[in-house]
Design a protein around this motif. Structure first.
Motif, mmCIF file in Angstrom:
data_model
loop_
_atom_site.group_PDB
_atom_site.id
_atom_site.type_symbol
_atom_site.label_atom_id
_atom_site.label_comp_id
_atom_site.label_asym_id
_atom_site.label_seq_id
_atom_site.Cartn_x
_atom_site.Cartn_y
_atom_site.Cartn_z
ATOM 1 N N GLU A 228 41.072 32.577 48.436
ATOM 2 C CA GLU A 228 41.217 33.716 47.523
ATOM 3 C C GLU A 228 42.100 33.336 46.336
ATOM 4 O O GLU A 228 41.826 33.730 45.195
ATOM 5 C CB GLU A 228 41.813 34.911 48.258
ATOM 6 N N ALA A 229 43.157 32.572 46.588
ATOM 7 C CA ALA A 229 44.020 32.106 45.496
ATOM 8 C C ALA A 229 43.244 31.183 44.564
ATOM 9 O O ALA A 229 43.436 31.222 43.335
ATOM 10 C CB ALA A 229 45.239 31.390 46.072
ATOM 11 N N ASP A 230 42.348 30.363 45.136
ATOM 12 C CA ASP A 230 41.513 29.496 44.300
ATOM 13 C C ASP A 230 40.625 30.331 43.376
ATOM 14 O O ASP A 230 40.464 30.016 42.190
ATOM 15 C CB ASP A 230 40.627 28.603 45.183
ATOM 16 N N VAL A 231 40.048 31.410 43.930
ATOM 17 C CA VAL A 231 39.187 32.286 43.123
ATOM 18 C C VAL A 231 40.005 32.949 42.020
ATOM 19 O O VAL A 231 39.571 33.043 40.868
ATOM 20 C CB VAL A 231 38.518 33.359 44.009
ATOM 21 N N THR B 90 41.708 39.380 34.055
ATOM 22 C CA THR B 90 42.411 39.975 32.917
ATOM 23 C C THR B 90 41.586 41.095 32.302
ATOM 24 O O THR B 90 42.109 42.162 31.947
ATOM 25 C CB THR B 90 42.713 38.899 31.857
ATOM 26 N N GLU B 91 40.250 40.884 32.182
ATOM 27 C CA GLU B 91 39.370 41.926 31.654
ATOM 28 C C GLU B 91 39.375 43.166 32.535
ATOM 29 O O GLU B 91 39.204 44.286 32.049
ATOM 30 C CB GLU B 91 37.946 41.387 31.540
ATOM 31 N N LEU B 92 39.587 42.983 33.837
ATOM 32 C CA LEU B 92 39.620 44.106 34.763
ATOM 33 C C LEU B 92 40.977 44.801 34.806
ATOM 34 O O LEU B 92 41.131 45.816 35.496
ATOM 35 C CB LEU B 92 39.255 43.624 36.179
ATOM 36 N N GLY B 93 41.956 44.266 34.099
ATOM 37 C CA GLY B 93 43.261 44.919 34.024
ATOM 38 C C GLY B 93 44.332 44.289 34.882
ATOM 39 O O GLY B 93 45.432 44.835 34.986
ATOM 40 N N PHE B 94 44.044 43.148 35.502
ATOM 41 C CA PHE B 94 45.043 42.462 36.331
ATOM 42 C C PHE B 94 45.673 41.314 35.549
ATOM 43 O O PHE B 94 44.981 40.500 34.950
ATOM 44 C CB PHE B 94 44.399 41.881 37.598
ATOM 45 N N ASP B 95 46.988 41.246 35.574
ATOM 46 C CA ASP B 95 47.720 40.103 35.027
ATOM 47 C C ASP B 95 48.417 39.440 36.211
ATOM 48 O O ASP B 95 49.333 40.013 36.809
ATOM 49 C CB ASP B 95 48.739 40.560 33.982
ATOM 50 N N LEU B 96 47.962 38.248 36.562
ATOM 51 C CA LEU B 96 48.550 37.588 37.732
ATOM 52 C C LEU B 96 48.561 36.084 37.528
ATOM 53 O O LEU B 96 47.823 35.531 36.726
ATOM 54 C CB LEU B 96 47.780 37.961 39.007
ATOM 55 N N THR B 97 49.414 35.429 38.287
ATOM 56 C CA THR B 97 49.496 33.967 38.286
ATOM 57 C C THR B 97 49.615 33.496 39.730
ATOM 58 O O THR B 97 50.082 34.238 40.607
ATOM 59 C CB THR B 97 50.716 33.466 37.485
ATOM 60 N N ARG B 98 49.229 32.267 39.946
ATOM 61 C CA ARG B 98 49.338 31.683 41.279
ATOM 62 C C ARG B 98 50.695 30.990 41.389
ATOM 63 O O ARG B 98 51.033 30.139 40.566
ATOM 64 C CB ARG B 98 48.204 30.691 41.498
ATOM 65 N N SER B 99 51.449 31.344 42.421
ATOM 66 C CA SER B 99 52.783 30.757 42.581
ATOM 67 C C SER B 99 52.872 29.825 43.778
ATOM 68 O O SER B 99 53.928 29.265 44.043
ATOM 69 C CB SER B 99 53.826 31.874 42.732
ATOM 70 N N GLY B 100 51.771 29.676 44.505
ATOM 71 C CA GLY B 100 51.753 28.795 45.664
ATOM 72 C C GLY B 100 50.348 28.709 46.211
ATOM 73 O O GLY B 100 49.434 29.388 45.732
#
Length: 610
Positions: free
Chosen positions: A483-486, A495-505
Motif C-alpha cells: 500500500e505504501a508503494d502504491v 493529490t488530485e483527490l485531496g490527500f497530501d501525504l508522504t512516505r516516511s518508512g
C-alpha cells in the motif's frame, strides 16, 4: 523410501485434465457446442437424458471431420485452430487447446460420428473410458454427432459430486441461454428425456432484440437501454437494464469478449461503478454486453475452461466500459422510455470524457424551481417563470384543463407536448398527475426533487473541485508495504483527490491534508480503501462516492416533503427540470421517480372498445 518418478498413463493424464475441463454435464455441452460453432454450424441439436448425466448428444451441420482424423481428434492437444504462437496470440475461435474431446472421452462412453459434404458416407469411432475402438463407416448427414453416455461412470468420486437431475439441467439451460444471446444467427434445439424443451430460431428470423425477449423475458426487454459506442480500437455494444430493473443477485449479467462468454472482475467492477449512483442496498444491475477488440490485445489462454481472459491494457478497458455506461445511464432522464425498440443511448465520446469535458456543458440550464422561501440546499427558489404563470386560467391545484398557450421549451422533439406533459393535479400531497400525448404521467414529487437537487449539488461541487483541508496535527498511518508503494507511485492522483501525504518508512505514511468535504469522516479507513482501489483497478472513486453520499443526504433533506401543496406552475417547473436532469428517472436510492400509463392500458381498465 523415495518413490520413483514415472510417466503417467495417457488415460490418467486425460482424467486429470478432465478435472479442470469437465466439471459437470453443462461443461460437456459447452465444449461440444463450441466445437460445433467453430466448425461453422448453423443448427445444433442438443439431446439430453437425466440432466445430461445419462446422455448428451450434440448434432451439428458444420464442416465435418475426415475419417482418418477421427482418432486424432480424440488425442490430447490435437486441433485445427492454431499452429503457431502467432495463431495463439490472435485466436478468434471459441476452442483451441485440444483438451476437451479426449478429457470427456476419458470419463464417459463416447462415440464420434462425422461426414464432410463431399464424402460418400460418414465414419464413426467408439471410445470407452479413454480406450479407442476402430473407425468404421456409418450413415450420417453432413456435420458431426458426439454422443456422451454415463458421464463419470469410471470416476465414482466425481460422479458423487453431481447434483439432482433438475439442477444439472438448469446449469445446461443457463449456459445455452448465454450462448443464444451471443449467437442469434444459430438455431438451437434442445430436448430432455425425449421431449422437446427449447428452441431458439436462428438465421434471418433471429433479430438480437427477439433473442433478448426469448432468453431474458419481456420485463428485461422493456427496461433495456441499447448501448453502442466505439473508441480507441474498442467497441462496446449490447443492453443495460434501467436502474429500476435491478436484481437481488447477479443472475442476469452476461459479458462477452470477442464473442466469448467470460467472467472478468475488472469489467464487472467498471459496471458496478457506472451504476453506483443509481443502485443501492446491495441491488445488482442486469446487462448483456459485448466488448470487441483486436484479439492480440487480449489473452484467452489463462483458464482451462476459457472462462476468464486477461487484457493487455486492463486500465484502459476499465475506463472505457465505465465511462460508456456512466454516460448512458446519465441519459436516463424522466420522460425517456426504455425498451429494446428505442434508439441507442448515445454516450459521451470517449476522448471527450477522457479529457474532462463535462457532459452537462451542452445541456440547457434547468428552469428555476418555484416557491416562496430559500431551500435548505442553498438552491435559488424564485417566482414561477411567466410562461408557467400563463399556463392555466386558475392557479388552483385542482384545475385540470390547461388554457391555450405557446409551446413549452421542452417538448417531445416534434413541437408538441413535453415528454412529461402538463400537470393536472396533486394526489394526496405526494404524487403529481400530468397528461402527455400518450396518456397519464404519475410523478413522486419528493423523489424527483431529491434527484434534481442532488445532481445540481454535484455539478456545483464539480465546478469547485475536491479541495484539501490541512490537518492541525499530521496523522501517521500504518499500512502494508504494498500500500505504501502504491501511495508513493500514485502521489499525483492522491493529490488530485485531496490527500497530501508522504512516505516516511517501508510501512508508514504521513498524512498532512484530507478532502475538505470529508474532513469529519475517518480519513485512515478512507485512504486505505483508496489505495486498495488504485492497486487493483488503477483508479478510485472512493472519495467521490463518499462525497456523493453526503450530497445525497443533503439533497434528501432539502427536497419537498409529502403533503406540501404545490401550485400548477410549481408542478410544471418540476416536470421541466426532470426532463433535463441526468438520471432523473430514479431517485438517489434507486427507486423510480415517475410512471407512465398509456391510453390503451387505461382503456383496458374500463373495458372500453369491448
Amino acid at each position: 523410501m523415495p518413490v520413483p518418478i514415472r510417466q503417467l498413463p495417457e488415460t490418467l493424464i486425460n482424467q486429470i485434465a478432465a478435472g479442470e475441463v469437465v466439471e459437470r454435464p453443462a461443461s460437456v455441452v459447452k465444449e461440444l457446442v463450441e466445437n460445433a460453432l467453430d466448425a461453422g454450424a448453423q443448427r445444433v441439436d442438443i439431446d439430453l437424458e437425466e440432466g445430461g448425466i445419462g446422455l448428451i448428444r450434440i448434432r451439428d451441420d458444420g464442416g465435418g471431420i475426415a475419417p482418418e482424423e477421427l482418432a486424432l481428434a480424440l488425442s490430447r492437444h490435437a486441433t485445427s485452430k492454431i499452429a503457431s504462437l502467432d495463431d495463439l496470440e490472435a485466436v478468434a475461435t471459441l476452442g483451441f487447446r485440444g483438451e476437451a474431446l479426449p478429457s470427456i472421452a476419458s470419463v464417459s462412453r463416447l462415440s464420434l460420428s462425422s461426414r464432410r459434404a463431399h464424402d460418400a458416407h460418414g465414419a464413426t469411432l467408439q471410445v470407452d473410458g479413454g480406450r479407442l475402438g476402430q473407425v468404421g463407416p456409418c450413415q450420417h448427414g453432413q456435420g458431426t454427432t458426439v454422443e456422451v453416455r454415463e458421464l463419470f461412470y469410471n470416476v465414482p468420486a466425481r460422479r458423487k459430486f453431481l447434483r439432482a437431475e433438475r439442477t444439472e439441467l438448469g446449469h445446461i439451460e443457463e449456459w445455452l441461454r448465454s450462448l443464444a444471446l451471443a449467437r442469434p444467427d444459430v438455431e438451437l434445439r434442445v430436448s430432455h428425456n425425449g421431449r422437446a424443451s427449447r428452441r431458439y430460431k436462428g438465421g434471418s428470423q433471429a433479430e438480437p432484440a427477439l433473442r433478448l425477449h426469448e432468453t431474458l423475458g419481456q420485463d428485461f426487454a422493456s427496461q433495456a437501454l441499447r448501448v453502442e459506442h466505439s473508441a480507441a480500437g474498442l467497441r462496446l455494444h449490447g443492453w443495460i437494464a434501467q436502474p429500476a430493473y435491478s436484481r437481488a443477485s447477479a443472475d442476469q449479467q452476461y459479458l462477452y469478449v470477442n464473442g466469448r462468454p467470460v467472467r472478468d472482475r475488472n469489467i464487472a467492477h467498471a459496471v458496478r461503478l457506472a451504476y453506483q449512483d443509481v443502485l443501492h442496498h446491495g441491488r445488482q444491475p442486469a446487462y448483456v454486453l459485448f466488448l470487441e477488440l483486436d484479439p492480440a490485445r487480449v489473452d484467452v489462454n489463462v483458464h482451462p475452461a476459457k472462462h476468464e481472459v486477461r487484457f493487455r491494457e486492463s486500465r484502459m478497458i476499465h475506463d472505457f466500459v465505465h465511462r460508456t455506461l456512466h454516460e448512458a445511464l446519465a441519459a436516463t432522464r424522466a420522460g425517456v422510455a426504455g425498451g429494446v425498440e428505442q434508439a441507442p443511448v448515445q454516450a459521451m465520446p470517449f476522448a471527450q470524457a477522457a479529457y474532462g469535458v463535462p457532459a452537462a456543458a451542452a445541456m440547457p440550464q434547468p428552469l428555476q424551481w418555484t416557491g416562496a422561501r430559500q431551500s435548505p440546499l442553498g438552491l435559488r427558489v424564485a417566482d414561477a417563470p411567466s410562461a408557467y404563470a400563463a399556463l392555466y386560467n386558475s392557479p388552483s391545484p385542482r384545475t385540470a384543463e390547461p388554457a391555450p398557450v405557446s409551446p413549452m421549451p421542452a417538448n417531445d422533439g416534434q413541437g408538441g407536448t413535453p415528454p412529461l406533459g402538463y400537470a393536472l393535479a396533486q394526489l394526496h400531497g405526494i404524487y403529481i398527475l400530468a397528461e402527455n400525448a400518450q396518456g397519464l404521467i404519475v410523478v413522486d414529487m419528493h423523489a424527483a426533487h431529491e434527484r434534481i437537487g442532488y445532481e445540481r449539488l454535484k455539478t456545483a461541487h464539480d465546478g469547485i473541485g475536491l479541495t484539501a483541508q490541512p490537518l492541525l496535527v499530521p496523522m501517521t498511518l500504518a499500512v502494508a508495504e504494498r500500500e505504501a508503494d502504491v501511495a508513493e507511485r500514485e502521489a499525483a492522483t492522491l493529490t488530485e483527490l485531496g490527500f497530501d501525504l508522504t512516505r516516511s518508512g517501508p510501512q508508514t505514511l504521513i498524512v498532512r491534508s484530507v478532502p475538505a468535504l470529508l474532513a469529519h469522516a475517518e480519513p485512515g479507513a478512507l485512504l486505505r480503501d483508496v489505495l486498495a482501489d488504485l492497486r487493483e483497478h488503477g483508479q478510485s472513486r472512493r472519495v467521490a462516492a463518499a462525497r456523493d453520499q453526503l450530497l445525497s443526504t443533503m439533497a434528501c433533506h432539502g427536497a419537498v416533503r409529502a403533503n406540501r401543496r404545490l401550485t400548477l406552475p410549481e408542478m410544471n417547473a418540476l416536470l421541466r427540470d426532470m426532463e433535463i436532469t441526468e438520471r432523473s428517472g430514479q431517485c438517489n436510492h434507486g427507486r423510480p421517480t415517475w410512471a407512465h400509463f398509456g391510453l390503451a392500458e387505461i382503456d383496458k381498465w374500463f373495458r372500453r372498445g369491448r
